[in-house]
Write a protein that holds these residues in place. Sequence first.
Motif, short mmCIF file in Angstrom:
data_model
loop_
_atom_site.label_atom_id
_atom_site.label_comp_id
_atom_site.label_asym_id
_atom_site.label_seq_id
_atom_site.Cartn_x
_atom_site.Cartn_y
_atom_site.Cartn_z
N LYS A 69 -18.61 -43.39 5.08
CA LYS A 69 -17.23 -43.33 4.60
C LYS A 69 -16.70 -41.90 4.73
O LYS A 69 -17.34 -40.95 4.29
CB LYS A 69 -17.14 -43.78 3.13
N TYR A 70 -15.53 -41.80 5.35
CA TYR A 70 -14.85 -40.51 5.49
C TYR A 70 -13.42 -40.66 5.02
O TYR A 70 -12.84 -41.74 5.10
CB TYR A 70 -14.85 -40.05 6.95
N GLN A 71 -12.85 -39.55 4.56
CA GLN A 71 -11.44 -39.53 4.16
C GLN A 71 -10.67 -38.77 5.23
O GLN A 71 -11.07 -37.67 5.63
CB GLN A 71 -11.29 -38.84 2.81
N TYR A 72 -9.57 -39.36 5.69
CA TYR A 72 -8.72 -38.70 6.69
C TYR A 72 -7.93 -37.59 6.00
O TYR A 72 -7.26 -37.82 5.00
CB TYR A 72 -7.78 -39.72 7.33
N LEU A 73 -8.03 -36.37 6.54
CA LEU A 73 -7.35 -35.22 5.93
C LEU A 73 -6.03 -34.91 6.62
O LEU A 73 -4.97 -35.01 6.02
CB LEU A 73 -8.26 -33.99 5.97
N TYR A 74 -6.08 -34.52 7.90
CA TYR A 74 -4.86 -34.14 8.62
C TYR A 74 -5.14 -34.13 10.12
O TYR A 74 -6.29 -34.18 10.55
CB TYR A 74 -4.34 -32.77 8.16
N GLU A 76 -4.25 -32.14 13.92
CA GLU A 76 -3.76 -30.95 14.63
C GLU A 76 -3.71 -31.32 16.10
O GLU A 76 -4.74 -31.35 16.77
CB GLU A 76 -4.73 -29.78 14.46
N GLY A 77 -2.52 -31.66 16.59
CA GLY A 77 -2.39 -32.10 17.98
C GLY A 77 -3.14 -33.40 18.19
O GLY A 77 -2.88 -34.39 17.52
N ASP A 78 -4.11 -33.40 19.13
CA ASP A 78 -4.92 -34.59 19.39
C ASP A 78 -6.24 -34.59 18.64
O ASP A 78 -7.12 -35.40 18.89
CB ASP A 78 -5.20 -34.73 20.90
N MET A 79 -6.42 -33.65 17.72
CA MET A 79 -7.66 -33.56 16.94
C MET A 79 -7.37 -34.02 15.50
O MET A 79 -6.39 -33.59 14.89
CB MET A 79 -8.20 -32.13 16.95
N TYR A 80 -8.24 -34.89 14.99
CA TYR A 80 -8.08 -35.44 13.64
C TYR A 80 -9.25 -34.98 12.77
O TYR A 80 -10.40 -35.05 13.18
CB TYR A 80 -8.02 -36.97 13.70
N ASP A 87 -20.98 -35.94 0.92
CA ASP A 87 -21.41 -34.53 0.86
C ASP A 87 -20.29 -33.53 1.17
O ASP A 87 -20.54 -32.34 1.25
CB ASP A 87 -22.60 -34.30 1.80
N TYR A 88 -19.07 -34.01 1.37
CA TYR A 88 -17.87 -33.18 1.58
C TYR A 88 -17.90 -32.35 2.87
O TYR A 88 -17.15 -31.41 3.01
CB TYR A 88 -17.58 -32.29 0.37
N ASN A 89 -18.79 -32.68 3.81
CA ASN A 89 -18.77 -32.02 5.12
C ASN A 89 -17.57 -32.51 5.91
O ASN A 89 -17.21 -33.69 5.83
CB ASN A 89 -20.05 -32.32 5.92
N GLN A 90 -16.96 -31.62 6.70
CA GLN A 90 -15.79 -32.01 7.48
C GLN A 90 -16.15 -32.12 8.96
O GLN A 90 -16.97 -31.35 9.45
CB GLN A 90 -14.66 -30.99 7.30
N ILE A 91 -15.52 -33.10 9.64
CA ILE A 91 -15.70 -33.25 11.08
C ILE A 91 -14.33 -33.37 11.72
O ILE A 91 -13.35 -33.75 11.07
CB ILE A 91 -16.55 -34.49 11.44
N THR A 92 -14.25 -32.99 13.00
CA THR A 92 -13.02 -33.10 13.77
C THR A 92 -13.28 -34.04 14.93
O THR A 92 -14.24 -33.86 15.66
CB THR A 92 -12.59 -31.72 14.29
N GLY A 107 -5.39 -39.06 3.36
CA GLY A 107 -6.08 -39.56 2.18
C GLY A 107 -6.71 -40.94 2.39
O GLY A 107 -7.46 -41.41 1.54
N GLU A 108 -6.43 -41.59 3.52
CA GLU A 108 -6.96 -42.92 3.83
C GLU A 108 -8.49 -42.84 4.00
O GLU A 108 -9.01 -41.93 4.63
CB GLU A 108 -6.34 -43.41 5.14
#
Length: 188
Positions: A69-74, A76-80, A87-92, A107-108
């Motif tokens: 499960k991941y939460q969509y943050l924002y 930037e161009g073609d990168m999400y 564990d609150y790690n972020q991926i692009t 927030g989805e």
Amino acid sequence: MASTSDIRNGLCIKYNSDTFKIIEFQHVKPGKGPAFVRTKLKSLTSGKVIDNTFSAGHKIEEVRVETRKYQYLYAEGDMYNFMNTDDYNQITLEKVILDAPDLMKEGEIVTVVVRSEDEMPLAVDMPASVILEVTYTEPGVKGNTATNATKPATVETGATVNVPLFINEGDKIKVETTKGTYQERIKE
């Protein structure tokens, strides 16, 4: 190794030295000749969709995957950008591996399919439907509702969805994510 009897929607397989996700499949048993499985495969590296037919009993190489499960943050161009809810790690991720990026709002919560052997994100599965607010649509004309007429409406994520004439700006609607179609108006 799996065979054609194991084919199901969402199964990730290795085919032609690429990783594909099965979007649709149909077992066909003609009156004459051997049975076969007609499939629609989506490349998880390029996003291309191809049609392929496997003969019955054909061996396919299954790719071991995990879902997280991941939460969509924002975007930037073609990168999400997404954040792991454990564990609150972020991926692009690139836009091509997303199924319906224009229906995702910040927030989805989405499901990210990750290849087990090397932790490579392969696909992003959206919920079956999302609730979005209509930000712009032409007003419906009274007396024009005898048929199932629709009009385009822009929702809060910027996507355009065809909706019935009675939908107005500010209404919340439920949209099916696989086809991007209107399902119903949500009353609050």
